[in-house]
Design an enzyme around this catalytic site. Structure first.
Site, PDB file in Angstrom:
ATOM      1  N   ASP A  47       0.839  -1.198   0.000  1.00  0.00           N
ATOM      2  CA  ASP A  47       0.000   0.000   0.000  1.00  0.00           C
ATOM      3  C   ASP A  47       0.875   1.250   0.000  1.00  0.00           C
ATOM      4  O   ASP A  47       1.563   1.537   0.976  1.00  0.00           O
ATOM      5  CB  ASP A  47      -0.899   0.024   1.248  1.00  0.00           C
ATOM      6  CG  ASP A  47      -1.836   1.224   1.244  1.00  0.00           C
ATOM      7  OD1 ASP A  47      -2.948   1.088   0.706  1.00  0.00           O
ATOM      8  OD2 ASP A  47      -1.444   2.303   1.757  1.00  0.00           O
ATOM      9  N   TYR A  52       2.941   9.808  -0.791  1.00  0.00           N
ATOM     10  CA  TYR A  52       4.036   9.319   0.070  1.00  0.00           C
ATOM     11  C   TYR A  52       5.403   9.579  -0.581  1.00  0.00           C
ATOM     12  O   TYR A  52       6.440   9.392   0.061  1.00  0.00           O
ATOM     13  CB  TYR A  52       3.904   7.814   0.368  1.00  0.00           C
ATOM     14  CG  TYR A  52       2.623   7.397   1.065  1.00  0.00           C
ATOM     15  CD1 TYR A  52       1.750   8.336   1.615  1.00  0.00           C
ATOM     16  CD2 TYR A  52       2.277   6.056   1.180  1.00  0.00           C
ATOM     17  CE1 TYR A  52       0.576   7.949   2.225  1.00  0.00           C
ATOM     18  CE2 TYR A  52       1.095   5.664   1.803  1.00  0.00           C
ATOM     19  CZ  TYR A  52       0.253   6.617   2.318  1.00  0.00           C
ATOM     20  OH  TYR A  52      -0.915   6.222   2.928  1.00  0.00           O
ATOM     21  N   LYS A  77      -2.631   5.605  -4.376  1.00  0.00           N
ATOM     22  CA  LYS A  77      -3.729   6.560  -4.156  1.00  0.00           C
ATOM     23  C   LYS A  77      -3.476   7.861  -4.909  1.00  0.00           C
ATOM     24  O   LYS A  77      -2.321   8.289  -5.055  1.00  0.00           O
ATOM     25  CB  LYS A  77      -3.872   6.870  -2.652  1.00  0.00           C
ATOM     26  CG  LYS A  77      -3.826   5.642  -1.772  1.00  0.00           C
ATOM     27  CD  LYS A  77      -4.039   5.945  -0.301  1.00  0.00           C
ATOM     28  CE  LYS A  77      -3.701   4.735   0.549  1.00  0.00           C
ATOM     29  NZ  LYS A  77      -2.276   4.610   0.895  1.00  0.00           N
ATOM     30  N   HIS A 110      -7.555   9.384  -2.277  1.00  0.00           N
ATOM     31  CA  HIS A 110      -6.888   9.441  -0.969  1.00  0.00           C
ATOM     32  C   HIS A 110      -7.737  10.165   0.074  1.00  0.00           C
ATOM     33  O   HIS A 110      -7.706   9.823   1.263  1.00  0.00           O
ATOM     34  CB  HIS A 110      -5.528  10.141  -1.136  1.00  0.00           C
ATOM     35  CG  HIS A 110      -4.523   9.797  -0.093  1.00  0.00           C
ATOM     36  ND1 HIS A 110      -3.174   9.715  -0.342  1.00  0.00           N
ATOM     37  CD2 HIS A 110      -4.652   9.509   1.227  1.00  0.00           C
ATOM     38  CE1 HIS A 110      -2.530   9.393   0.772  1.00  0.00           C
ATOM     39  NE2 HIS A 110      -3.414   9.265   1.734  1.00  0.00           N
ATOM     40  N   LEU A 189      -2.157  -0.193  14.094  1.00  0.00           N
ATOM     41  CA  LEU A 189      -1.499  -0.225  15.406  1.00  0.00           C
ATOM     42  C   LEU A 189      -1.608   1.155  16.058  1.00  0.00           C
ATOM     43  O   LEU A 189      -0.833   1.482  16.969  1.00  0.00           O
ATOM     44  CB  LEU A 189      -0.029  -0.648  15.247  1.00  0.00           C
ATOM     45  CG  LEU A 189       0.178  -1.936  14.427  1.00  0.00           C
ATOM     46  CD1 LEU A 189       1.667  -2.215  14.200  1.00  0.00           C
ATOM     47  CD2 LEU A 189      -0.495  -3.129  15.116  1.00  0.00           C
ATOM     48  N   ILE A 229      -2.940  -3.106   6.935  1.00  0.00           N
ATOM     49  CA  ILE A 229      -1.670  -2.859   6.229  1.00  0.00           C
ATOM     50  C   ILE A 229      -0.647  -2.225   7.177  1.00  0.00           C
ATOM     51  O   ILE A 229      -0.233  -1.079   6.976  1.00  0.00           O
ATOM     52  CB  ILE A 229      -1.908  -1.960   4.985  1.00  0.00           C
ATOM     53  CG1 ILE A 229      -2.900  -0.807   5.334  1.00  0.00           C
ATOM     54  CG2 ILE A 229      -2.432  -2.774   3.818  1.00  0.00           C
ATOM     55  CD1 ILE A 229      -3.016   0.259   4.260  1.00  0.00           C
ATOM     56  N   LYS A 231       2.648  -0.916   8.999  1.00  0.00           N
ATOM     57  CA  LYS A 231       3.946  -0.450   8.482  1.00  0.00           C
ATOM     58  C   LYS A 231       5.027  -0.746   9.510  1.00  0.00           C
ATOM     59  O   LYS A 231       4.858  -0.519  10.714  1.00  0.00           O
ATOM     60  CB  LYS A 231       3.870   1.055   8.216  1.00  0.00           C
ATOM     61  CG  LYS A 231       5.208   1.734   7.949  1.00  0.00           C
ATOM     62  CD  LYS A 231       5.791   2.401   9.192  1.00  0.00           C
ATOM     63  CE  LYS A 231       7.185   2.937   8.965  1.00  0.00           C
ATOM     64  NZ  LYS A 231       7.821   3.412  10.228  1.00  0.00           N
ATOM     65  N   ARG A 237       9.760  -7.132  13.036  1.00  0.00           N
ATOM     66  CA  ARG A 237       8.362  -6.704  13.204  1.00  0.00           C
ATOM     67  C   ARG A 237       7.526  -7.031  11.970  1.00  0.00           C
ATOM     68  O   ARG A 237       6.350  -7.347  12.078  1.00  0.00           O
ATOM     69  CB  ARG A 237       8.294  -5.206  13.495  1.00  0.00           C
ATOM     70  CG  ARG A 237       8.792  -4.864  14.885  1.00  0.00           C
ATOM     71  CD  ARG A 237       8.662  -3.379  15.126  1.00  0.00           C
ATOM     72  NE  ARG A 237       9.077  -3.003  16.454  1.00  0.00           N
ATOM     73  CZ  ARG A 237       9.212  -1.746  16.853  1.00  0.00           C
ATOM     74  NH1 ARG A 237       8.985  -0.749  16.010  1.00  0.00           N
ATOM     75  NH2 ARG A 237       9.586  -1.478  18.084  1.00  0.00           N
ATOM     76  N   ASN A 241       4.230  -9.152  12.404  1.00  0.00           N
ATOM     77  CA  ASN A 241       2.915  -8.630  12.020  1.00  0.00           C
ATOM     78  C   ASN A 241       2.175  -9.540  11.041  1.00  0.00           C
ATOM     79  O   ASN A 241       0.956  -9.480  10.922  1.00  0.00           O
ATOM     80  CB  ASN A 241       3.060  -7.225  11.426  1.00  0.00           C
ATOM     81  CG  ASN A 241       3.531  -6.205  12.468  1.00  0.00           C
ATOM     82  OD1 ASN A 241       3.506  -6.478  13.669  1.00  0.00           O
ATOM     83  ND2 ASN A 241       3.979  -5.048  12.010  1.00  0.00           N
TER      84      ASN A 241
END
Ligand code: NDP
Length: 286
Positions: A47, A52, A77, A110, A189, A229, A231, A237, A241
């Site tokens: 994603d 970004y 997006k 977005h 999270l 999704i 990160k 991690r 996840n």
């Protein structure tokens, strides 16, 4: 051997992994490495977003991975500055070019601001022409979503909204279900805010399963049929996840998590006029 992540079926029949990897706030110069590591760990849903400013690095990682294109699910997006029919088509081409792809799996609006009707009409054409297998939205509260659905032909396949144990979106999910819109969580999270990883309820459930708080939160989403999704730039991690498919939360545990809901955004309030104004003026190198 990496086992395949379970999938959800979008309203148009397209299959989407229920767990993926988000790259928001990963600097461009670290993104290729992070995405390559995530793909090695077994993630197949990526994603990103034009906003970004790391689509190029995602594209390099995809190319370097050698994973067959049809095994990947790539979301990007469209940013607000590129809304409107013509600009959307051009922005889509630029994103594909940066990602080095010839089609997308999911293209999202977005934000629910600016000329998103014009943008949506262009996205409907891109979907009909097979240039993106599905189209959807992000950050749409139920009223905006209902309005978009009422006045257009293609129902958004996905709505990606802030969702975590502190902001659970159960009513939103109910309405999305009724309209055939798949619920996808961003910030699963809670970006670690408000002592998320030390929350006593989540930590207690984690201890009972020999799992971490992050894994409990992700499992809780998966059990609600919400795509997540998370990160991370840390390989351990990333693996942690993804490792949420070998246990189940009981009904009692799900019920203990329910009261953690504050009913409000912790990370970005889309109803705050100052924030809406600010977003309208943010420009990216798209
Ligand atoms: P997350 O809720 O995924 O939290 C990420 C943070 O948690 C990072 O600081 C990360 O640190 C840390 N973290 C990750 N895994 C663990 C773990 N197992 N234990 C402890 N800490 C951990 O926040 P995001 O905002 O990044 O949301 C995920 C994705 O959602 C984004 O990357 C993006 O793709 C999407 N998104 C979409 C938005 C939209 O408007 N549509 C808005 C925001 C996000 P570290 O990297 O150091 O591990």
């Amino acid at each position: 051997m990496i086992s395949k992540t379970p999938q959800v079926s979008l309203t148009n029949g397209v299959q989407m992994p229920i767990l993926g990897f988000g790259v928001f706030q990963i600097p461009e110069d670290q993104t290729q490495q992070a995405v390559e590591t995530a793909l090695e760990a077994g993630y197949r849903l990526l994603d990103t977003a034009a906003a970004y400013e790391n689509e190029r690095a995602v594209g390099r990682a995809i190319a370097a991975s050698g994973i067959p294109r049809e095994d990947l699910f790539i979301t990007t997006k469209l940013w607000v500055q590129d809304y409107g029919e013509d600009s959307t088509r051009h922005a889509f081409d630029r994103s594909l070019d940066r990602l080095r792809l010839d089609y997308l799996d999911l293209y999202l609006l977005h934000q629910p601001f600016g000329d998103y009707y014009g943008a949506w009409r262009a996205m409907e054409d891109l979907n009909r022409d097979g240039r993106t297998r599905a189209i959807g939205v992000s950050n749409f509260y139920p009223d905006r979503l209902a309005d978009l659905i009422a006045h257009n032909e293609i129902v958004p396949a996905v709505n990606q909204i802030e969702t975590h144990p502190f902001f659970q979106r159960t009513e939103d999910q109910k309405l999305m279900r009724e309209s055939g819109v798949q619920h996808e969580s961003w910030g699963p999270l809670a970006e670690g805010s408000r002592g998320f990883f030390d929350n006593p309820v989540l930590a207690g459930i984690a201890r009972a399963h020999g799992k971490t708080v992050a894994q409990i939160a992700l499992r809780w989403l998966v059990q609600r049929d919400v795509v997540a999704i998370p990160k991370s730039v840390r390989p351990e991690r990333m693996a942690e996840n993804l490792d949420v498919f070998d246990f189940q939360l009981t009904e009692d545990e799900m019920a203990r998590i329910a009261p953690l809901d504050t009913g409000r955004s912790l990370l970005f309030d889309h109803h705050d006029p100052d924030k809406v104004k600010w977003l309208g003026g943010v420009r990216f190198d798209t």
